[in-house]
Design a protein around this motif. Structure first.
Motif, PDB file in Angstrom:
ATOM      1  N   ILE A  73       0.746  -1.371   0.191  1.00 26.64           N
ATOM      2  CA  ILE A  73       0.258  -0.315  -0.278  1.00 26.64           C
ATOM      3  C   ILE A  73       1.019   1.303  -0.038  1.00 26.64           C
ATOM      4  O   ILE A  73       1.555   1.744   0.676  1.00 26.64           O
ATOM      5  N   GLU A  74       0.774   2.414  -0.620  1.00 27.95           N
ATOM      6  CA  GLU A  74       1.501   3.326  -1.126  1.00 27.95           C
ATOM      7  C   GLU A  74       0.255   4.384  -0.184  1.00 27.95           C
ATOM      8  O   GLU A  74      -0.725   4.422  -0.085  1.00 27.95           O
ATOM      9  N   VAL A  75       1.361   5.122   0.507  1.00 27.95           N
ATOM     10  CA  VAL A  75       0.821   5.864   1.310  1.00 27.95           C
ATOM     11  C   VAL A  75       1.393   7.812   0.302  1.00 27.95           C
ATOM     12  O   VAL A  75       2.109   8.028   0.561  1.00 27.95           O
ATOM     13  N   LEU A  76       0.071   8.561   0.109  1.00 36.66           N
ATOM     14  CA  LEU A  76       0.754   9.353  -0.034  1.00 36.66           C
ATOM     15  C   LEU A  76       0.766  11.452   0.989  1.00 36.66           C
ATOM     16  O   LEU A  76      -0.359  10.451   1.354  1.00 36.66           O
ATOM     17  N   ILE A 114       5.466   8.983   0.682  1.00 33.69           N
ATOM     18  CA  ILE A 114       5.671   9.413   1.681  1.00 33.69           C
ATOM     19  C   ILE A 114       5.892   7.561   2.309  1.00 33.69           C
ATOM     20  O   ILE A 114       6.779   8.176   3.377  1.00 33.69           O
ATOM     21  N   ALA A 115       5.370   6.697   2.289  1.00 32.11           N
ATOM     22  CA  ALA A 115       5.580   5.460   2.182  1.00 32.11           C
ATOM     23  C   ALA A 115       5.148   4.417   1.858  1.00 32.11           C
ATOM     24  O   ALA A 115       4.290   4.800   1.469  1.00 32.11           O
ATOM     25  N   PRO A 162      -5.961  -0.107  10.373  1.00 32.65           N
ATOM     26  CA  PRO A 162      -6.227   1.445   9.911  1.00 32.65           C
ATOM     27  C   PRO A 162      -7.167   1.612   8.817  1.00 32.65           C
ATOM     28  O   PRO A 162      -7.143   0.528   8.051  1.00 32.65           O
ATOM     29  N   ALA A 163      -6.936   2.084   7.989  1.00 37.83           N
ATOM     30  CA  ALA A 163      -7.737   2.937   7.172  1.00 37.83           C
ATOM     31  C   ALA A 163      -5.791   3.267   6.340  1.00 37.83           C
ATOM     32  O   ALA A 163      -5.153   3.122   6.504  1.00 37.83           O
ATOM     33  N   PRO A 164      -5.922   2.358   4.649  1.00 39.03           N
ATOM     34  CA  PRO A 164      -5.225   2.133   4.013  1.00 39.03           C
ATOM     35  C   PRO A 164      -4.073   3.436   4.317  1.00 39.03           C
ATOM     36  O   PRO A 164      -3.587   3.488   3.610  1.00 39.03           O
TER      37      PRO A 164
END
Length: 489
Positions: free
Chosen positions: A33-36, A44-45, A189-191
């Motif tokens: 999962i990419e975190v924007l 960012i992660a 948690p929320a993705p």
């Protein structure tokens, strides 16, 4: 062995793994999962994505820890010591948690330490409750034979599902009382905002929680639905949208599982004639722009007498003009971006709907011209809104404030109650007797006089489609327990 992830000041030791049964393990299907960042629009992660098989493993671990592990068999005071150790492990990581909130949601760096500190307080608060809360009461049986005990025992395995807008505080507010009650927990948690749950899991590992007591799985909708449907889950504690809440309520009802649902809101602020419009406007403008309006309880409807409507609108407009929208790390910024592109698109759609339905767009309604990148939008004010307009009935979840005119106090209450929601509300008046009269008449879970206030010691939750059950205070603890009556000769 994974390498630590460093994103600014955030250090996650195992970002591409899940925490199940006291161990960091690879996701079964290897998903990511990419975190924007909503301010820079960059990744960012990257964290692990759990599949249905991972959800099964997490539930199995929590099930074993509850059914045969030491956790539910400890005394509440013993469990409270683990909560204190968990809080102590989180303490040095509060700056990381604050940074994570800013990076993932666009929250203001100036505000983040206070919100994160309030989230950490849940562990201290429920640890303090353990010593005096009556988990077991002795009562006289009706037939006077022997004695009776009324016990509060843990409900079992809990799926704790938190949203993206306040991921640390809301997750902490679920797992702290659940753990104190003796439950075992699967955190989901929320993705969009997984980093806080990773830090909680690392703190749980450092605090020495027994294996399986607290587990972490990150996933999208299908895997999350699989978790909710799992027969091994005794209770679902969910905060999020009404649509998802309806699905969870339906699933839990089908298998008679317990659930607590904290859903949407369309909270009304009633401004009585004795209150200074300028003071009301200052509070209303700062409230609707707090977290860019992405707070389920935010005051998004204002109800004021018809002859004071224009005066209040002008006062709010002037206040909104002073609000600086900008980079979350700029100390001068008073509002950051919306959390994601789809959220900005949703807010823009509602602004267009308001204009089409005939509401008067007084200010805002567009993207700030000085911000070329990021999911920003201006604070937006609509006047001459009627109760049946969609912007008055539906949750926008953005910095959009609607002002509605009423004939008198009774009409104001009628308009406030003309809503599918009932989560929060406020009444602006200098007279506490008037405030109490209005508060008793408005069908909402919490109502405050002259402010946007919360108290962690009081129950929080909603009427109608705003949810089921309560969080916070002793009510939040009781939500993770079952009552058992014991009759002794």
């Amino acid at each position: 062995m994974t390498t630590p992830m460093v994103a600014g000041e955030i250090r996650i030791a195992h970002p591409q793994q899940l925490y199940i049964d006291g161990r960091w393990i690879d996701a079964r299907r290897g998903g990511r999962i990419e975190v924007l960042s909503p301010s820079s629009e960059r990744v960012i992660a990257v964290v692990a994505e759990a599949s249905e098989e991972d959800m099964d493993a997490a539930v199995a671990a929590a099930r074993s820890a509850f059914d045969s592990g030491p956790w539910p068999r400890m005394s509440p005071v013993e469990r409270s010591e683990f909560l204190r150790r968990l809080a102590a492990a989180l303490e040095p990581r509060l700056p990381e948690l604050a940074r994570a909130w800013c990076e993932q949601v666009g929250a203001l760096a100036s505000v983040a330490p206070y919100v994160i500190g309030a989230g950490k307080h849940w562990f201290d608060y429920y640890a303090d409750i353990a010593a005096h809360y009556p988990f077991e009461e002795v009562r006289m049986p009706f037939d006077t034979r022997g004695k009776a005990l009324v016990r509060r025992e843990a409900v079992g395995v809990v799926a704790a599902i938190a949203p993206w807008n306040n991921p640390f505080g809301i997750m902490a507010g679920k797992i702290a009382p659940a753990l104190l009650a003796g439950c075992t927990v699967v955190m989901k948690p929320a993705p969009e905002t997984p980093l806080e749950a990773y830090i909680i899991a690392e703190a749980a590992e450092a605090a020495g929680l027994p294996p399986g007591v607290l587990n972490l799985v990150t996933g999208h909708r299908d895997a999350s639905d699989h978790l909710v449907c799992h027969a091994g889950v005794d209770k679902v504690s969910f905060t999020g949208s009404v649509v998802a809440g309806r699905r969870i309520a339906s699933v839990c009802g089908g298998r008679v599982a317990r659930c607590t649902l904290e859903l949407g809101g369309k909270s009304a602020a009633i401004v009585l004639d004795d209150y200074d419009p300028a003071l009301a406007a200052k509070t209303l403008a700062s409230t609707i722009t707090m977290s860019a309006g992405q707070i389920c309880a935010t005051l998004s409807r204002v109800i004021v007498s018809r002859h004071r409507h224009d005066e209040l609108v002008e006062a709010v407009r002037e206040q909104m003009r002073t609000i600086r929208v900008g980079d979350p790390y700029d100390a001068r910024s008073q509002m950051g971006p919306l959390a994601m592109e789809r959220q900005r698109a949703k807010v823009e759609e509602y602004i267009a709907i308001g204009r089409r339905e005939g509401a008067e767009l007084v200010s805002g309604g567009a993207r700030p011209s000085h911000l070329e990148r990021g999911y920003y939008i201006q604070p937006t004010l609509f006047a001459k809104v009627t109760p049946q307009m969609r912007i008055a009935q539906e949750e926008i979840f953005g910095p959009v404030l609607s002002v509605l005119a009423c004939e008198d106090e009774a009409d104001a209450v009628r308009i406030a109650n003309d809503s599918p929601f009932g989560l929060y509300g406020a009444v602006f008046t200098n007279d506490s007797r008037d405030a109490l009269r209005v508060a008793r008449a408005v069908r909402t879970g919490t109502i405050s006089q002259n402010h946007f206030r919360f108290d962690p010691g009081l129950p929080f939750g909603g009427f109608k489609q705003s949810g089921l059950g309560r969080e916070g205070g002793t009510a939040g603890l009781e939500a993770f327990t079952e009552l058992k009556s014991v009759l002794l000769d």
